[in-house]
Design a protein around this motif. Structure first.
Motif, PDB file in Angstrom:
ATOM      1  N   GLU A 161      14.466 -47.950-120.509  1.00 65.05           N
ATOM      2  CA  GLU A 161      16.100 -48.306-120.217  1.00 65.05           C
ATOM      3  C   GLU A 161      16.674 -46.970-119.767  1.00 65.05           C
ATOM      4  N   LEU A 162      16.495 -45.679-121.113  1.00 63.18           N
ATOM      5  CA  LEU A 162      17.630 -44.465-121.286  1.00 63.18           C
ATOM      6  C   LEU A 162      16.860 -43.569-120.390  1.00 63.18           C
ATOM      7  N   ALA A 163      16.022 -43.933-119.840  1.00 66.36           N
ATOM      8  CA  ALA A 163      14.655 -42.998-119.247  1.00 66.36           C
ATOM      9  C   ALA A 163      15.058 -43.221-117.341  1.00 66.36           C
ATOM     10  N   ALA A 164      15.089 -44.492-117.141  1.00 62.80           N
ATOM     11  CA  ALA A 164      15.697 -45.491-116.329  1.00 62.80           C
ATOM     12  C   ALA A 164      17.700 -44.553-115.424  1.00 62.80           C
ATOM     13  N   GLN A 165      18.220 -44.699-116.810  1.00 59.58           N
ATOM     14  CA  GLN A 165      19.290 -44.420-116.933  1.00 59.58           C
ATOM     15  C   GLN A 165      19.510 -43.045-116.739  1.00 59.58           C
ATOM     16  N   ILE A 166      19.116 -42.193-117.496  1.00 65.98           N
ATOM     17  CA  ILE A 166      18.949 -41.104-116.714  1.00 65.98           C
ATOM     18  C   ILE A 166      18.457 -40.804-115.766  1.00 65.98           C
ATOM     19  N   ASP A 167      17.753 -40.985-115.486  1.00 67.47           N
ATOM     20  CA  ASP A 167      17.126 -40.576-113.402  1.00 67.47           C
ATOM     21  C   ASP A 167      17.590 -40.984-112.267  1.00 67.47           C
ATOM     22  N   ALA A 168      19.305 -42.448-112.704  1.00 65.64           N
ATOM     23  CA  ALA A 168      19.712 -42.602-111.635  1.00 65.64           C
ATOM     24  C   ALA A 168      20.638 -41.272-112.408  1.00 65.64           C
ATOM     25  N   ALA A 169      21.244 -41.205-113.349  1.00 64.27           N
ATOM     26  CA  ALA A 169      22.481 -40.379-113.120  1.00 64.27           C
ATOM     27  C   ALA A 169      21.877 -38.568-112.095  1.00 64.27           C
ATOM     28  N   PHE A 170      20.524 -39.123-112.933  1.00 69.96           N
ATOM     29  CA  PHE A 170      19.549 -37.136-112.020  1.00 69.96           C
ATOM     30  C   PHE A 170      19.760 -37.537-110.604  1.00 69.96           C
ATOM     31  N   LYS A 171      19.352 -38.222-110.413  1.00 70.19           N
ATOM     32  CA  LYS A 171      20.157 -38.100-108.914  1.00 70.19           C
ATOM     33  C   LYS A 171      21.083 -38.683-107.480  1.00 70.19           C
ATOM     34  N   ASP A 172      22.337 -38.748-109.606  1.00 71.39           N
ATOM     35  CA  ASP A 172      23.682 -39.108-107.976  1.00 71.39           C
ATOM     36  C   ASP A 172      23.899 -37.775-108.179  1.00 71.39           C
ATOM     37  N   TYR A 173      23.817 -36.876-109.190  1.00 69.55           N
ATOM     38  CA  TYR A 173      24.581 -35.770-109.625  1.00 69.55           C
ATOM     39  C   TYR A 173      23.962 -35.098-108.334  1.00 69.55           C
ATOM     40  N   ALA A 174      22.662 -34.925-107.926  1.00 74.17           N
ATOM     41  CA  ALA A 174      21.294 -34.136-107.266  1.00 74.17           C
ATOM     42  C   ALA A 174      21.662 -34.651-105.876  1.00 74.17           C
ATOM     43  N   ARG A 175      22.634 -35.284-104.898  1.00 72.67           N
ATOM     44  CA  ARG A 175      22.747 -36.386-103.652  1.00 72.67           C
ATOM     45  C   ARG A 175      22.513 -35.704-103.196  1.00 72.67           C
ATOM     46  N   TYR A 176      23.151 -34.197-103.110  1.00 75.14           N
ATOM     47  CA  TYR A 176      23.392 -33.213-101.922  1.00 75.14           C
ATOM     48  C   TYR A 176      23.022 -32.499-102.284  1.00 75.14           C
ATOM     49  N   THR A 177      21.940 -31.648-103.326  1.00 70.10           N
ATOM     50  CA  THR A 177      20.673 -31.202-102.911  1.00 70.10           C
ATOM     51  C   THR A 177      19.331 -31.543-102.627  1.00 70.10           C
ATOM     52  N   ARG A 178      18.464 -30.198-102.926  1.00 72.08           N
ATOM     53  CA  ARG A 178      16.449 -30.941-102.524  1.00 72.08           C
ATOM     54  C   ARG A 178      16.353 -31.748-102.662  1.00 72.08           C
ATOM     55  N   LEU A 179      16.875 -31.296-104.327  1.00 76.94           N
ATOM     56  CA  LEU A 179      15.833 -31.684-105.845  1.00 76.94           C
ATOM     57  C   LEU A 179      15.288 -33.056-105.673  1.00 76.94           C
ATOM     58  N   SER A 180      14.343 -33.021-106.463  1.00 81.25           N
ATOM     59  CA  SER A 180      13.719 -34.839-106.449  1.00 81.25           C
ATOM     60  C   SER A 180      13.460 -35.146-107.796  1.00 81.25           C
ATOM     61  N   SER A 181      13.391 -36.436-107.838  1.00 80.77           N
ATOM     62  CA  SER A 181      12.859 -36.908-109.474  1.00 80.77           C
ATOM     63  C   SER A 181      12.552 -37.893-109.393  1.00 80.77           C
ATOM     64  N   LEU A 182      11.674 -38.163-110.689  1.00 89.14           N
ATOM     65  CA  LEU A 182      10.688 -39.857-110.816  1.00 89.14           C
ATOM     66  C   LEU A 182      10.557 -39.680-112.255  1.00 89.14           C
ATOM     67  N   VAL A 183      11.351 -41.244-112.080  1.00 88.32           N
ATOM     68  CA  VAL A 183      10.903 -41.919-113.498  1.00 88.32           C
ATOM     69  C   VAL A 183       9.858 -42.543-114.123  1.00 88.32           C
ATOM     70  N   ALA A 184       9.318 -42.238-114.698  1.00 84.01           N
ATOM     71  CA  ALA A 184       8.088 -42.941-114.849  1.00 84.01           C
ATOM     72  C   ALA A 184       7.672 -43.292-116.502  1.00 84.01           C
ATOM     73  N   PHE A 185       7.832 -44.432-116.558  1.00 79.47           N
ATOM     74  CA  PHE A 185       7.268 -45.434-117.801  1.00 79.47           C
ATOM     75  C   PHE A 185       6.197 -46.483-117.308  1.00 79.47           C
ATOM     76  N   GLY A 186       5.663 -47.089-118.559  1.00 77.60           N
ATOM     77  CA  GLY A 186       5.210 -48.244-118.619  1.00 77.60           C
ATOM     78  C   GLY A 186       5.853 -49.812-118.448  1.00 77.60           C
ATOM     79  N   GLY A 187       4.695 -50.903-118.497  1.00 79.54           N
ATOM     80  CA  GLY A 187       5.386 -51.801-118.104  1.00 79.54           C
ATOM     81  C   GLY A 187       5.254 -52.445-116.522  1.00 79.54           C
ATOM     82  N   VAL A 188       5.214 -51.099-115.500  1.00 83.41           N
ATOM     83  CA  VAL A 188       4.758 -51.618-113.861  1.00 83.41           C
ATOM     84  C   VAL A 188       3.697 -50.883-113.066  1.00 83.41           C
ATOM     85  N   GLY A 189       4.522 -51.130-112.338  1.00 81.53           N
ATOM     86  CA  GLY A 189       2.243 -50.288-111.616  1.00 81.53           C
ATOM     87  C   GLY A 189       2.204 -48.831-111.296  1.00 81.53           C
TER      88      GLY A 189
END
Length: 157
Positions: free
Chosen positions: A87-115
């Motif tokens: 849950e915290l990983a997803a929250q941090i990644d969503a915040a990163f994507k929001d803050y980085a939306r005008y940059t070329r920086l990319s992120s990935l959230v990786a946690f278990g329980g999904v493929g």
């Protein structure tokens, strides 16, 4: 732009109404030392209540550092943010994507329980910031061909 109304609170916090952000009272020296330390890449330990901007406090310096340096060949992971829950990983990644939306920086959230395959594909394409839980990080280190942290410059938890 409207100026934000600042309301003093009895619990030692200041609330900025425009965004509902709670900011702890601290001395100007403490704030400058902390901000300067983050921008210089030094370790800074901070604790605060929910809603005080801790996530922005560590993501914005990461954005600044990564934006100021060229991406190495092969698009390796340049920053790792390790977090205990998905849950915290997803929250941090969503915040990163929001803050980085005008940059070329990319992120990935990786946690278990999904493929894992979509995560492997994204890692193979290259991401600047990996936000991961410990278990899935270890799984990628063991199983993802080409998982490379040699260019890792920032570690956040």
């Amino acid at each position: 732009m409207e100026s934000a109304e600042v309301v003093e609170r009895d619990d030692g916090l200041v609330q900025e109404d425009r965004k509902g952000v709670l900011v702890p009272e601290c001395s100007e020296r403490d704030e400058v030392v902390g901000r300067q330390g983050l921008l210089e890449g030094r370790d800074v330990l901070a604790a605060a209540q929910t809603g005080t901007g801790k996530t922005a406090g560590f993501l914005l310096p990461i954005l600044a550092r990564l934006s100021a340096t060229p991406r190495p060949p092969g698009n390796p992971i340049r920053a790792l943010i390790l977090t205990p829950t998905r849950e915290l990983a997803a929250q941090i990644d969503a915040a990163f994507k929001d803050y980085a939306r005008y940059t070329r920086l990319s992120s990935l959230v990786a946690f278990g329980g999904v493929g894992i395959n979509p995560q492997i594909e994204a890692l193979c394409r290259g991401v600047d910031v990996l936000v991961a839980t410990p278990g899935r990080l270890l799984q990628h280190m063991d199983e993802t061909v080409g998982f490379d942290t040699t260019n890792l410059r920032i570690l956040g938890t």
